[in-house]
Design an enzyme around this catalytic site. Sequence first.
Site, mmCIF file in Angstrom:
data_model
loop_
_atom_site.group_PDB
_atom_site.id
_atom_site.type_symbol
_atom_site.label_atom_id
_atom_site.label_comp_id
_atom_site.label_asym_id
_atom_site.label_seq_id
_atom_site.Cartn_x
_atom_site.Cartn_y
_atom_site.Cartn_z
ATOM 1 N N HIS A 82 -4.461 2.305 -5.577
ATOM 2 C CA HIS A 82 -5.476 3.713 -6.036
ATOM 3 C C HIS A 82 -4.741 4.403 -7.553
ATOM 4 C CE1 HIS A 82 -2.869 7.217 -4.883
ATOM 5 N NE2 HIS A 82 -2.958 6.260 -3.438
ATOM 6 N N GLU A 94 -2.393 4.768 3.963
ATOM 7 C CA GLU A 94 -1.120 4.898 3.696
ATOM 8 C C GLU A 94 -0.638 5.495 4.871
ATOM 9 O OE1 GLU A 94 1.401 4.299 2.220
ATOM 10 O OE2 GLU A 94 1.342 5.574 0.351
#
EC number: 5.4.2.12
Length: 208
Positions: free
Chosen positions: A9, A82
Amino acid sequence: MTRLIIWRHGNTDWNAEGRVQGQTDVPLNALGRSQAATAAPLLAGLEPAALYASDLLRARHTADALAALTELPVTEDARLRERHYGQFQGLTNPEIAERHPEAYARWTGGDPDVGAEVERNDHVGKRVGEALREIAERHPGAVVVVATHGGAARQGFGDMLSWPSAVMAAIRPLQNCHWTEIVESPRGWQLRAHNVGPWPEKAIPAPV
C-alpha cells in the site's frame, strides 16, 4: 504462467511518523494516494486479469487506484491483512522499547515468539500464503495484482517459496507502493522481482 504481483500500500501518516500500524485501520495520506496513482498505470500495463486487496483501508484504497484504470472489481480478503502487532500497535520503536523492553528485545532479535500479543511471523506467512495460493488457483495462467502490506507481503511470498525464516530476514522490506512478483513454473513458485516501483529506492520505511 501464473504471475502474482504482491503490491504494498501507499504511505500513511503512521508510516510517516514511524508508528507500528499492524491491523489498525489507518487510511492513505495525500502522499500515499499520489503514490498509488503513480504506480497504477505501470501495473495496468501488465494487463492483470484480477485484483485483490486486504480489507484494511490503506490497501483497499491503493487497489482502487488500479481498479479505476482497469475497471476490475476489487475482491477483499481479510487474510491479506498485515501482521497483528498486539500491544505495539500505534507506538513508535522508542515507545515500544520503553513500554515493552523484553518483547522489544525479542522482536529486534528475531525471536519468533515476541509476546505482547504480537502475531507470530509463521502464522502471518501461513494465512497470507493460503490466500495467495487460493487466488492463484482461481486465475491459472493470468496476471493477478494483490494489494497488501509490507510484512504480510514478505511473509506471504516467503511461504509460497518455502523459504526459511533466516532467508526472509535477509530480504529488504517493500517500499510504499512497490511490489514483489512471483511466478509459477514447472519447478514451483519462483521469485521474479522484488521492490519494483515507479521511482528509485531511497529510504526503506517500516514495513507495517
